[in-house]
Design an enzyme around this catalytic site. Structure first.
Site, PDB file in Angstrom:
ATOM      1  N   ASP A   1       0.826  -1.212   0.000  1.00  7.61           N
ATOM      2  CA  ASP A   1       0.000   0.000   0.000  1.00  7.61           C
ATOM      3  C   ASP A   1       0.858   1.259   0.000  1.00  7.61           C
ATOM      4  O   ASP A   1       0.573   2.230  -0.712  1.00  7.61           O
ATOM      5  CB  ASP A   1      -0.925   0.019   1.220  1.00  7.61           C
ATOM      6  CG  ASP A   1      -2.030  -1.017   1.130  1.00  7.61           C
ATOM      7  OD1 ASP A   1      -2.094  -1.718   0.098  1.00  7.61           O
ATOM      8  OD2 ASP A   1      -2.821  -1.140   2.083  1.00  7.61           O
TER       9      ASP A   1
ATOM     10  N   GLY B   1      -5.840   0.757  -2.036  1.00 11.50           N
ATOM     11  CA  GLY B   1      -4.984  -0.389  -1.748  1.00 11.50           C
ATOM     12  C   GLY B   1      -5.277  -1.655  -2.531  1.00 11.50           C
ATOM     13  O   GLY B   1      -4.597  -2.667  -2.324  1.00 11.50           O
TER      14      GLY B   1
ATOM     15  N   ASP C   1      -5.116  -4.474  -5.368  1.00 16.61           N
ATOM     16  CA  ASP C   1      -3.904  -4.876  -6.083  1.00 16.61           C
ATOM     17  C   ASP C   1      -4.113  -6.181  -6.851  1.00 16.61           C
ATOM     18  O   ASP C   1      -5.195  -6.787  -6.822  1.00 16.61           O
ATOM     19  CB  ASP C   1      -2.720  -4.995  -5.121  1.00 16.61           C
ATOM     20  CG  ASP C   1      -3.015  -5.868  -3.900  1.00 16.61           C
ATOM     21  OD1 ASP C   1      -3.810  -6.817  -4.031  1.00 16.61           O
ATOM     22  OD2 ASP C   1      -2.452  -5.611  -2.823  1.00 16.61           O
TER      23      ASP C   1
ATOM     24  N   ASP D   1      -7.441   3.444 -24.575  1.00 18.01           N
ATOM     25  CA  ASP D   1      -8.102   4.614 -24.010  1.00 18.01           C
ATOM     26  C   ASP D   1      -8.051   5.794 -24.983  1.00 18.01           C
ATOM     27  O   ASP D   1      -7.119   5.923 -25.778  1.00 18.01           O
ATOM     28  CB  ASP D   1      -7.403   4.977 -22.693  1.00 18.01           C
ATOM     29  CG  ASP D   1      -8.047   6.130 -21.968  1.00 18.01           C
ATOM     30  OD1 ASP D   1      -9.212   5.974 -21.561  1.00 18.01           O
ATOM     31  OD2 ASP D   1      -7.395   7.173 -21.803  1.00 18.01           O
TER      32      ASP D   1
ATOM     33  N   GLU E   1     -11.729   3.130 -27.410  1.00 20.34           N
ATOM     34  CA  GLU E   1     -12.753   3.968 -26.792  1.00 20.34           C
ATOM     35  C   GLU E   1     -13.107   5.105 -27.753  1.00 20.34           C
ATOM     36  O   GLU E   1     -12.291   5.984 -28.010  1.00 20.34           O
ATOM     37  CB  GLU E   1     -12.255   4.536 -25.461  1.00 20.34           C
ATOM     38  CG  GLU E   1     -13.293   5.396 -24.770  1.00 20.34           C
ATOM     39  CD  GLU E   1     -12.721   6.204 -23.616  1.00 20.34           C
ATOM     40  OE1 GLU E   1     -13.469   6.496 -22.674  1.00 20.34           O
ATOM     41  OE2 GLU E   1     -11.523   6.546 -23.664  1.00 20.34           O
TER      42      GLU E   1
END
Length: 616
Positions: A142, A162, A164, A332, A361
Site C-alpha cells: 500500500d 490499496g 492490487d 483509451d 474507446e
C-alpha cells in the site's frame, strides 16, 4: 601557453564527457526473436549517453542507425534483427572518445507464434474492474517508500485504497463462479504521480507495473492462473497521453515528443469534442485543439506523428503481448491520438497477431460516428482505421434513457434500442462492437437507486444481443453511485475485498437476499452463454415493439433463442402471431432465466419489466 591551455581544456572536457556517460535504463528491457518486423528501437537513458557512438557484435544483428535527441540524456539505437537470429545476450558497446561501456541486451525466444495469440470476441463476457477498488490482497504494498507523495485512505473516494493484483488472484474463484470469461483492468502501469493516480491513466513508466499493484512477474503470474480457469485478460493502454511526472516531461528527449510542449507558458487543453474527425466542414483550429490539446494539465499529449514516439508505443504494446501473454487491448481515448499513427499501429498489430483483438474507446453516441472507426468501414474509405472493435456508446446512451421511460412504438423506452440496432448496417462487423450499460467513467446504471427488474432487463439485453458485452464490477451485487458526487462514487470498493470489511459480497453468505438474487441472475445468464454459439456467433432478427414488448431472435445452425422484454411498468398481453416466422410450430420453450416452460400457443402474458430468454 594558449596551445597548452587548449589541450588541457580539451582533456578536461573529454574527462567530463566520459564521466557523464551512463546507461541507467533501456526500453524495452529485452526483446524477442522471430518477430515479423525485423527493426528494433532501443531507447537508452543515461546522463550524457547522447554523446556516445554504438556498435554491436552479435550474429544476425546489425546496427541500422543511432539518433541523437535534443536532450543529451537519451539515445535511440535502431537494430535490424535477421530472421535467423538466436536468443541470447547481445553486447551493446557505447563509446565516447577512448572510453567504452558495454551493456548486455537480452533477446528471448517467443513462447508462441503471433497467430497463436487469441483475442476476445462476442463469445466472451468482459468484466471491467478498477484494480485499486476491488480487493487488497497484499497490504504491504500500500505504501511504497520513495514514490511521489500520496495517501491511502478508504474514506476519501479520490485517494488510493490499496486494491492490487494479489487481491484479484485471491478471488479468481469468484469470477469463475460468476461466469465471466475475460477481465479488463483499468491500467496497471506505474503512475508515480503526486496524489497517487489510483485510476491508472497517467503512466510514468510504460514497462513497469505500478508497485502498489504488484510487480511485472505478479502480473504475468495472475494472467497464467487466469488462463488455467479459462479467463482472459484485457490490458488497458493509453497512447494519447502519459503522466506529467513521466521522465520525458521532466527532461524532454525532444520537444516534438509532445504536442504543445510549452505547456507552462501556453497550456492548450483538448475540447473533448471528437466530431472534427468526421465533420466535412471542420476547421483546422477545432481539429488541432481536439487532437493536439492535452487531456488535462497532468496528462501531457504525446505526439504519435513523431516516428520515434510512434515506434516506442508500438513496441510497448507488442512487448506486453509477448511478455505477459495478455489476450486483448483496450485503447483509451482512441480518437484523441493521431489517426494515421493509430491506423498504422493497428495494421502492424493485426499483421503480427492476426487473431488478436483491440477495442478503442470512441465516445460519441451516434452509430455512424462509431462505425466510421471500425476496420474496413466504407464510411471512412479510402482511410482505414484497422481497428477491429469499437465501443457502442449509442447502446449505452439509449438503454440509459430507456430505463426511465415506458416503451412505446415510437422512440420511447426499448424502442430506442431497436432503432439504434437498425443502424448496424453501417458497421463492417456488428459482432465486433463492444456494448455496455455502464463503466468507470459513467454513472452506475442504478444511479442512486435499486431497481433490480430494470437492471435485469438491461443486462439480459446486453448479454444476449449481437455484441461483445462488458460488465462493470459490482453490478452483479447492485452497486450504485453517480459522478455528480465524484468519480470515486462510481468506483467504490467492492465489499469484502479488504480485511475487516463489515460486508463481504464475495460470498453468498455475505450477500443480502436481494444481492444474491441479482448475483444468481448474472451467474445463470453468464454461464449459459459461455460457449453458446447461438449467442457468440448467431444471426439476429429483431421485431418492432408491440404492446410495449421488444423481441428479437438469435439463431445458429438450426438452434434458436428468442428474447422478449416487457419495457413497461404494467402487465401486457401480446399475440404471438407477430413472431410466427421465428416460433413456427413451436408450442413451448424453456426460459433459461427461471427454468420455467413457456407456453407459446396463441398469446403470451408478461409481467411488468419481465425478461424472457427462451430456448426453442
Amino acid at each position: 601557453m594558449k596551445k597548452l591551455l587548449f589541450i588541457l581544456g580539451s582533456f578536461l572536457l573529454s574527462l567530463n564527457t566520459y564521466a557523464a556517460m551512463n546507461v541507467n535504463k533501456i526500453d524495452p528491457p529485452f526483446w524477442y526473436t522471430g518477430m515479423k518486423n525485423p527493426e528494433l528501437q532501443l531507447m537508452v537513458y543515461g546522463e550524457g549517453i547522447g554523446n556516445a557512438s554504438v556498435s554491436v557484435n552479435y550474429p544476425g544483428v546489425s546496427l541500422s542507425s543511432t539518433v541523437k535527441l535534443e536532450s543529451n540524456n537519451y539515445l535511440l539505437v535502431y537494430l535490424h534483427l535477421d530472421k535467423e537470429v538466436k536468443p541470447g545476450k547481445l553486447p551493446l558497446t557505447f563509446t565516447i572518445g577512448k572510453k567504452k561501456l558495454v551493456k548486455e541486451y537480452e533477446l528471448k525466444a517467443r513462447s508462441k507464434k503471433g497467430c497463436e495469440h487469441k483475442g476476445f470476441d462476442a463469445s466472451d463476457a468482459l468484466y471491467l474492474l478498477m484494480l485499486d477498488r476491488f480487493a487488497n490482497g497484499n497490504p504491504d504494498n500500500d505504501n511504497i517508500p520513495g514514490m511521489s507523495p500520496y495517501k491511502v485512505d478508504r474514506n476519501d473516494p479520490n485517494a488510493r485504497h490499496g486494491g492490487d493484483l494479489t487481491g484479484i488472484e485471491q478471488h479468481l474463484d469468484y469470477f469463475e463462479d460468476l461466469g465471466v470469461t475475460a477481465l479488463w483492468f483499468t491500467p496497471v502501469l506505474e503512475n508515480n504521480m503526486e496524489g497517487g493516480s489510483y485510476h491508472g491513466y497517467a503512466t510514468t513508466d510504460y514497462y513497469k507495473v505500478d508497485p502498489r499493484f504488484g510487480t511485472n512477474e505478479e502480473y504475468r503470474q495472475l494472467i497464467a492462473k487466469s488462463h488455467e480457469r479459462g479467463i482472459k485478460i484485457v490490458m488497458d493502454m493509453i497512447f494519447n497521453h502519459c503522466g506529467v511526472e513521466h521522465p520525458w516531461i521532466k527532461d524532454m528527449p525532444s520537444k516534438d515528443f509532445f504536442n504543445n510542449p510549452d505547456h507552462e507558458k501556453n497550456f492548450v487543453q483538448t475540447s473533448f469534442k471528437l466530431t472534427p474527425h468526421v465533420d466535412p466542414y471542420a476547421s483546422k483550429y477545432d481539429f488541432d485543439q481536439m487532437n493536439n490539446g492535452w487531456f488535462v494539465t497532468v496528462m501531457p499529449d504525446l505526439n504519435q506523428k513523431n516516428p520515434h514516439v510512434y515506434r516506442y508505443l508500438v513496441q510497448n504494446s507488442f512487448w506486453w503481448i509477448e511478455y505477459a501473454n495478455i489476450d486483448g487491448i483496450r485503447m483509451d481515448t482512441y480518437p484523441y491520438a493521431d489517426y494515421d499513427a493509430m491506423s498504422n499501429w493497428m495494421k502492424e498489430l493485426n499483421e503480427e497477431y492476426p487473431n488478436y483483438n483491440t477495442v478503442g474507446e470512441t465516445w460519441v453516441t451516434e452509430p455512424a460516428y462509431t462505425a466510421w472507426w471500425q476496420k474496413d468501414s466504407k464510411l471512412s474509405a479510402p482511410q482505414n482505421s484497422n481497428l477491429k472493435t469499437v465501443m457502442d456508446f449509442s447502446f449505452f446512451d439509449k438503454i440509459n434513457t430507456a430505463k426511465n421511460e415506458q416503451t412505446e412504438t415510437w422512440f420511447k423506452g426499448l424502442d430506442r434500442v431497436y432503432n439504434s440496432f437498425v443502424y448496424d448496417f453501417l458497421y463492417p462487423n456488428p459482432t465486433s462492437v463492444l456494448a455496455f450499460i455502464e463503466n468507470h467513467d459513467t454513472d452506475r446504471f442504478l444511479g442512486e437507486g435499486s431497481n433490480l427488474a430494470m437492471l435485469k432487463q438491461a443486462s439480459t439485453l446486453l448479454l444476449t444481443t449481437r455484441r461483445i458485452p462488458q460488465l462493470y464490477y459490482g453490478t452483479e451485487i447492485m452497486m450504485n453511485g453517480v459522478k455528480s458526487k465524484s468519480d470515486g462514487y462510481v468506483r467504490k470498493d467492492f465489499p469484502g475485498g479488504w480485511a475487516g470489511d463489515k460486508e463481504n459480497a464475495l460470498t453468498a453468505e455475505g450477500r443480502t437476499k436481494l444481492q444474491n438474487e441479482c448475483y444468481n441472475f448474472y451467474k445463470t445468464l453468464l454461464n449459459w452463454r459461455k460457449g453458446n454459439d447461438v449467442i457468440g456467433k448467431g444471426s439476429m432478427t429483431q421485431f418492432m415493439v408491440q404492446n410495449g414488448v421488444y423481441a428479437y431472435a438469435r439463431q445458429y445452425e438450426g438452434k434458436t433463442v428468442f428474447i422478449m422484454l416487457n419495457g413497461t411498468d404494467k402487465e401486457t398481453t401480446l399475440p404471438l402471431t407477430f413472431y410466427k416466422e421465428i416460433l413456427k410450430d413451436k408450442v413451448q420453450g424453456k426460459d433459461i432465466l427461471t427454468g420455467k416452460i413457456i407456453n407459446l400457443n396463441g398469446e403470451l402474458k408478461m409481467a411488468p419489466r419481465e425478461s424472457l430468454v427462451i430456448e426453442l
